[in-house]
Design a protein around this motif. Structure first.
Motif, PDB file in Angstrom:
ATOM      1  N   LEU A  47      -7.095   6.110   8.320  1.00 18.81           N
ATOM      2  CA  LEU A  47      -6.936   5.661   6.932  1.00 18.81           C
ATOM      3  C   LEU A  47      -5.524   5.853   6.381  1.00 18.81           C
ATOM      4  N   LEU A  48      -4.977   7.040   6.505  1.00 18.89           N
ATOM      5  CA  LEU A  48      -3.649   7.309   5.955  1.00 18.89           C
ATOM      6  C   LEU A  48      -2.588   6.455   6.636  1.00 18.89           C
ATOM      7  N   LEU A  49      -2.708   6.293   7.947  1.00 16.76           N
ATOM      8  CA  LEU A  49      -1.761   5.451   8.682  1.00 16.76           C
ATOM      9  C   LEU A  49      -1.872   3.996   8.226  1.00 16.76           C
ATOM     10  N   GLU A  50      -3.087   3.487   8.070  1.00 16.97           N
ATOM     11  CA  GLU A  50      -3.281   2.111   7.592  1.00 16.97           C
ATOM     12  C   GLU A  50      -2.717   1.923   6.189  1.00 16.97           C
ATOM     13  N   GLU A  51      -2.968   2.884   5.312  1.00 19.89           N
ATOM     14  CA  GLU A  51      -2.468   2.790   3.930  1.00 19.89           C
ATOM     15  C   GLU A  51      -0.950   2.820   3.895  1.00 19.89           C
ATOM     16  N   THR A  52      -0.342   3.639   4.730  1.00 19.88           N
ATOM     17  CA  THR A  52       1.118   3.745   4.767  1.00 19.88           C
ATOM     18  C   THR A  52       1.747   2.437   5.231  1.00 19.88           C
ATOM     19  N   MET A  53       1.071   1.735   6.126  1.00 20.21           N
ATOM     20  CA  MET A  53       1.635   0.508   6.700  1.00 20.21           C
ATOM     21  C   MET A  53       1.276  -0.749   5.925  1.00 20.21           C
ATOM     22  N   SER A  54       0.322  -0.679   5.046  1.00 22.04           N
ATOM     23  CA  SER A  54      -0.128  -1.864   4.322  1.00 22.04           C
ATOM     24  C   SER A  54       0.720  -2.082   3.071  1.00 22.04           C
ATOM     25  N   ALA A  55       0.808  -3.328   2.662  1.00 23.14           N
ATOM     26  CA  ALA A  55       1.512  -3.705   1.433  1.00 23.14           C
ATOM     27  C   ALA A  55       0.623  -4.696   0.689  1.00 23.14           C
ATOM     28  N   THR A  56       1.126  -5.203  -0.436  1.00 21.00           N
ATOM     29  CA  THR A  56       0.330  -6.109  -1.260  1.00 21.00           C
ATOM     30  C   THR A  56      -0.200  -7.291  -0.458  1.00 21.00           C
ATOM     31  N   ASP A  57       0.643  -7.890   0.362  1.00 14.95           N
ATOM     32  CA  ASP A  57       0.226  -9.057   1.135  1.00 14.95           C
ATOM     33  C   ASP A  57       0.239  -8.795   2.642  1.00 14.95           C
ATOM     34  N   HIS A  58       0.066  -7.557   3.029  1.00 21.22           N
ATOM     35  CA  HIS A  58       0.138  -7.183   4.445  1.00 21.22           C
ATOM     36  C   HIS A  58      -0.919  -6.110   4.704  1.00 21.22           C
ATOM     37  N   ALA A  59      -1.994  -6.486   5.401  1.00 21.33           N
ATOM     38  CA  ALA A  59      -3.078  -5.542   5.680  1.00 21.33           C
ATOM     39  C   ALA A  59      -3.055  -5.142   7.151  1.00 21.33           C
ATOM     40  N   VAL A  60      -3.140  -3.853   7.398  1.00 17.91           N
ATOM     41  CA  VAL A  60      -3.147  -3.317   8.756  1.00 17.91           C
ATOM     42  C   VAL A  60      -4.503  -2.685   9.009  1.00 17.91           C
ATOM     43  N   SER A  61      -5.038  -2.963  10.186  1.00 21.09           N
ATOM     44  CA  SER A  61      -6.330  -2.407  10.569  1.00 21.09           C
ATOM     45  C   SER A  61      -6.196  -1.732  11.936  1.00 21.09           C
ATOM     46  N   ILE A  62      -6.786  -0.540  12.051  1.00 22.55           N
ATOM     47  CA  ILE A  62      -6.783   0.211  13.306  1.00 22.55           C
ATOM     48  C   ILE A  62      -8.227   0.573  13.621  1.00 22.55           C
ATOM     49  N   GLY A 121       7.732  -4.567   3.004  1.00 19.32           N
ATOM     50  CA  GLY A 121       6.805  -3.604   2.426  1.00 19.32           C
ATOM     51  C   GLY A 121       7.501  -2.349   1.960  1.00 19.32           C
ATOM     52  N   PRO A 122       6.722  -1.415   1.458  1.00 13.45           N
ATOM     53  CA  PRO A 122       7.326  -0.157   1.007  1.00 13.45           C
ATOM     54  C   PRO A 122       7.974   0.555   2.194  1.00 13.45           C
ATOM     55  N   PRO A 123       9.165   1.060   1.990  1.00 10.73           N
ATOM     56  CA  PRO A 123       9.836   1.718   3.107  1.00 10.73           C
ATOM     57  C   PRO A 123       9.105   3.005   3.493  1.00 10.73           C
ATOM     58  N   ALA A 124       8.748   3.084   4.737  1.00  6.68           N
ATOM     59  CA  ALA A 124       8.142   4.312   5.258  1.00  6.68           C
ATOM     60  C   ALA A 124       9.183   4.954   6.149  1.00  6.68           C
ATOM     61  N   CYS A 125       9.517   6.151   5.862  1.00  2.55           N
ATOM     62  CA  CYS A 125      10.490   6.871   6.668  1.00  2.55           C
ATOM     63  C   CYS A 125       9.982   6.911   8.101  1.00  2.55           C
ATOM     64  N   ASP A 126      10.868   6.578   9.057  1.00  2.90           N
ATOM     65  CA  ASP A 126      10.457   6.563  10.454  1.00  2.90           C
ATOM     66  C   ASP A 126       9.842   7.885  10.881  1.00  2.90           C
ATOM     67  N   GLY A 127      10.404   8.976  10.398  1.00  2.00           N
ATOM     68  CA  GLY A 127       9.873  10.293  10.751  1.00  2.00           C
ATOM     69  C   GLY A 127       8.450  10.491  10.237  1.00  2.00           C
ATOM     70  N   VAL A 128       8.170  10.021   9.028  1.00  2.00           N
ATOM     71  CA  VAL A 128       6.827  10.141   8.457  1.00  2.00           C
ATOM     72  C   VAL A 128       5.857   9.261   9.232  1.00  2.00           C
ATOM     73  N   LEU A 129       6.262   8.028   9.504  1.00  2.00           N
ATOM     74  CA  LEU A 129       5.408   7.109  10.252  1.00  2.00           C
ATOM     75  C   LEU A 129       5.129   7.655  11.646  1.00  2.00           C
ATOM     76  N   ASP A 130       6.165   8.167  12.322  1.00  4.27           N
ATOM     77  CA  ASP A 130       5.978   8.753  13.656  1.00  4.27           C
ATOM     78  C   ASP A 130       5.024   9.945  13.613  1.00  4.27           C
ATOM     79  N   ALA A 131       5.144  10.771  12.588  1.00  7.90           N
ATOM     80  CA  ALA A 131       4.256  11.929  12.464  1.00  7.90           C
ATOM     81  C   ALA A 131       2.805  11.487  12.272  1.00  7.90           C
TER      82      ALA A 131
END
Length: 185
Positions: A47-62, A121-131
């Motif tokens: 859930l948290l990973l999907e929310e971090t990667m999603s934007a208004t017009d960009h949905a990510v599903s895992i 989309g919203p910038p996600a710090c690479d370090g946060v995304l990798d974590a």
């Protein structure tokens, strides 16, 4: 009327074979879908990973589905690569690459996740995304067990609307699973 024990045991084996999927001809394959709680736990972990990667017009599903219980050691030793893939992937497979060494599968997952991050989309710090990806990979291994075989699979399902997708086949000592990531705009 009392039945003899032997016919009753035979009848139970027949019922198990027909309705429970227990005897499939391979001792390593019980052909039983795993308890849905594994998929639910994997979905919660994503859930948290999907929310971090999603934007208004960009949905990510895992999704981790299907998850099948089996004896992974025998499955890996006795089953050709293509058959391991097809055990959990129903769509036509265009390409499959075994990940070597298998301990690097989280790195391949991280690369797939980065490809799916929305450019506007919203910038996600690479370090946060990798974590987050590393945490998710650890959660998957805690659910399935240590991954003993991993492959990245390229499929093109008909009528599928996702813009980007990546699939992985993961096999532990006790489970085989398909990990699907997709992004749609």
């Amino acid at each position: 009327m009392r039945l003899h024990a032997e016919p009753v045991a035979w009848l139970r084996r027949l019922i198990d074979t027909l309705f429970m999927g227990k005897k499939t001809g391979h001792s390593y394959d019980r052909a039983e879908p795993a308890d849905r709680s594994l998929q639910s736990a994997a979905a919660n972990a994503a859930l948290l990973l999907e929310e971090t990667m999603s934007a208004t017009d960009h949905a990510v599903s895992i999704d981790l589905d299907p998850v099948i219980e089996l004896d992974g050691e025998l499955f890996i030793r006795r089953t050709p690569l293509r058959d391991r893939i097809l055990r959990v992937v129903a769509e036509p497979v265009l390409n499959a690459v075994a990940i070597q060494p298998v301990s690097r599968w989280p790195e391949h997952l991280r690369s797939a996740v980065r490809r799916m991050h929305p450019p506007q989309g919203p910038p996600a710090c690479d370090g946060v995304l990798d974590a987050l990806v590393d945490d998710y990979a650890r959660n998957i291994e805690s659910l399935l067990g240590t991954i003993r075989f991993a492959a990245q699979v390229e499929i093109r399902p008909e009528g599928y609307y996702a813009n980007i997708w990546d699939d992985f086949v993961l096999v532990s000592r006790t489970h085989a699973a398909r990990l699907s990531l997709n992004a749609a705009d």
